[in-house]
Every structure is written in structure tokens, then in C-alpha cells.
Scaffold this motif. Structure first.
Motif, PDB file in Angstrom:
ATOM      1  N   ARG A 164       0.966  -1.074  -0.029  1.00 54.37           N
ATOM      2  CA  ARG A 164       0.088   0.023   0.131  1.00 54.37           C
ATOM      3  C   ARG A 164       0.837   1.235  -0.011  1.00 54.37           C
ATOM      4  N   LYS A 175      -3.153   8.049   1.680  1.00 55.28           N
ATOM      5  CA  LYS A 175      -4.191   7.607   2.727  1.00 55.28           C
ATOM      6  C   LYS A 175      -5.450   8.304   2.545  1.00 55.28           C
ATOM      7  N   LEU A 176      -6.619   7.498   2.293  1.00 49.81           N
ATOM      8  CA  LEU A 176      -8.007   8.140   2.616  1.00 49.81           C
ATOM      9  C   LEU A 176      -8.327   8.620   3.823  1.00 49.81           C
ATOM     10  N   TRP A 207      -8.029  13.026   0.332  1.00 50.15           N
ATOM     11  CA  TRP A 207      -6.741  12.463   0.462  1.00 50.15           C
ATOM     12  C   TRP A 207      -5.612  13.581  -0.106  1.00 50.15           C
ATOM     13  N   TYR A 234      -6.785   9.845 -10.288  1.00 48.71           N
ATOM     14  CA  TYR A 234      -6.769   8.926  -9.264  1.00 48.71           C
ATOM     15  C   TYR A 234      -7.817   7.844  -9.387  1.00 48.71           C
ATOM     16  N   THR A 235      -7.480   6.374  -8.739  1.00 44.51           N
ATOM     17  CA  THR A 235      -8.393   5.588  -8.849  1.00 44.51           C
ATOM     18  C   THR A 235      -8.409   5.032  -7.503  1.00 44.51           C
ATOM     19  N   VAL A 236      -9.671   4.947  -6.929  1.00 43.13           N
ATOM     20  CA  VAL A 236     -10.060   4.232  -5.685  1.00 43.13           C
ATOM     21  C   VAL A 236     -10.751   2.932  -5.687  1.00 43.13           C
ATOM     22  N   GLU A 237     -10.212   2.026  -5.142  1.00 47.62           N
ATOM     23  CA  GLU A 237     -10.790   0.630  -5.277  1.00 47.62           C
ATOM     24  C   GLU A 237     -10.885   0.074  -3.611  1.00 47.62           C
ATOM     25  N   TRP A 238     -12.011  -0.509  -3.437  1.00 40.49           N
ATOM     26  CA  TRP A 238     -12.523  -0.902  -2.130  1.00 40.49           C
ATOM     27  C   TRP A 238     -13.192  -2.392  -2.412  1.00 40.49           C
TER      28      TRP A 238
END
Length: 121
Positions: free
Chosen positions: A74, A79-80, A94, A104-108
Motif C-alpha cells: 500500500r 491515505k484516504l 487525500w 486517481y483510482t480508488v478501489e475498495w
């Protein structure tokens, strides 16, 4: 586009450093859980800033989910932070990269469904 290094932290117990990106590439070193390093991310791999055998940069995979290992690395920089929670939505923020243009790409995943990765761009 940001072309500088990003700092990463190893999440898995050991992560193999390879000569080139690709699971078939020869491994040249190993990083242990908790180690931090700087590198350049590219297509699911990170080219380490640090040099190894024959004065070469090594590569390591960021996500070992398809191998049954889960997330391997990571970033420590991006950091989100949750800004606000709604019924079925989160507002997050962030610190941006020091770049003129960045995508930006956010994955969850959700706790009950770790295999279904959701993506927002």
C-alpha cells in the motif's frame, strides 16, 4: 502527469522482488512485512527505486489477490480520509500528489465480500 517516486509499505509477510514485471521473471530479493521503499507504480507492479543485483532496479507486484495472497503493498502517501458518510455513500479525501495533472483510482471491498473489488475514477 506525476513521474516521481511514491513510498510503499509491504503488507504481506514477504513480497518477492523480480528482475522484470511478470510472475515468470527471475526473483532477485525479498521484502518483509512492514518494510518501506520508494518506487514507480505501473500496471499492477512497482519498479523499486533501490538497486539490486547487477545494479538493476527490481519489480514487485502490488496485488496478489489472484494468487490467493491479497493486497501485497500500500502507498503510505495517499491515505484516504473519510470526510462524511451518507446512507450508501462515503465522501473521501487525500493529500494530492505534487503534479500538474493526476488521475486517481480508488478501489475498495466490503467486509462481507472481499473478492468483489469496486472501482471509482
Amino acid at each position: 502527469v506525476y513521474s516521481g517516486t511514491i513510498e510503499f509499505e509491504v503488507l504481506y509477510k514477504t513480497v518477492v522482488i523480480r528482475r522484470r514485471p511478470g510472475l515468470a521473471a527471475k526473483h532477485i530479493a525479498v521484502l518483509s512485512q512492514g518494510e518501506k521503499f520508494s518506487g514507480h507504480p505501473k500496471s499492477g507492479w512497482v519498479r523499486l527505486e533501490r538497486r539490486f543485483r547487477n545494479n538493476r532496479n527490481g519489480w514487485c507486484k502490488t496485488d496478489g489477490t489472484e494468487l490467493g495472497l491479497g493486497i501485497l503493498l500500500r502507498t503510505t502517501q495517499l491515505k484516504l480520509r473519510m470526510v462524511r458518510a451518507f446512507a450508501e455513500t462515503l465522501a473521501v479525501s487525500w493529500d494530492p500528489l505534487p503534479a500538474k495533472l493526476a488521475e486517481y483510482t480508488v478501489e475498495w471491498t466490503t467486509p462481507g465480500d472481499k473478492k468483489n473489488v469496486r472501482v471509482a475514477v
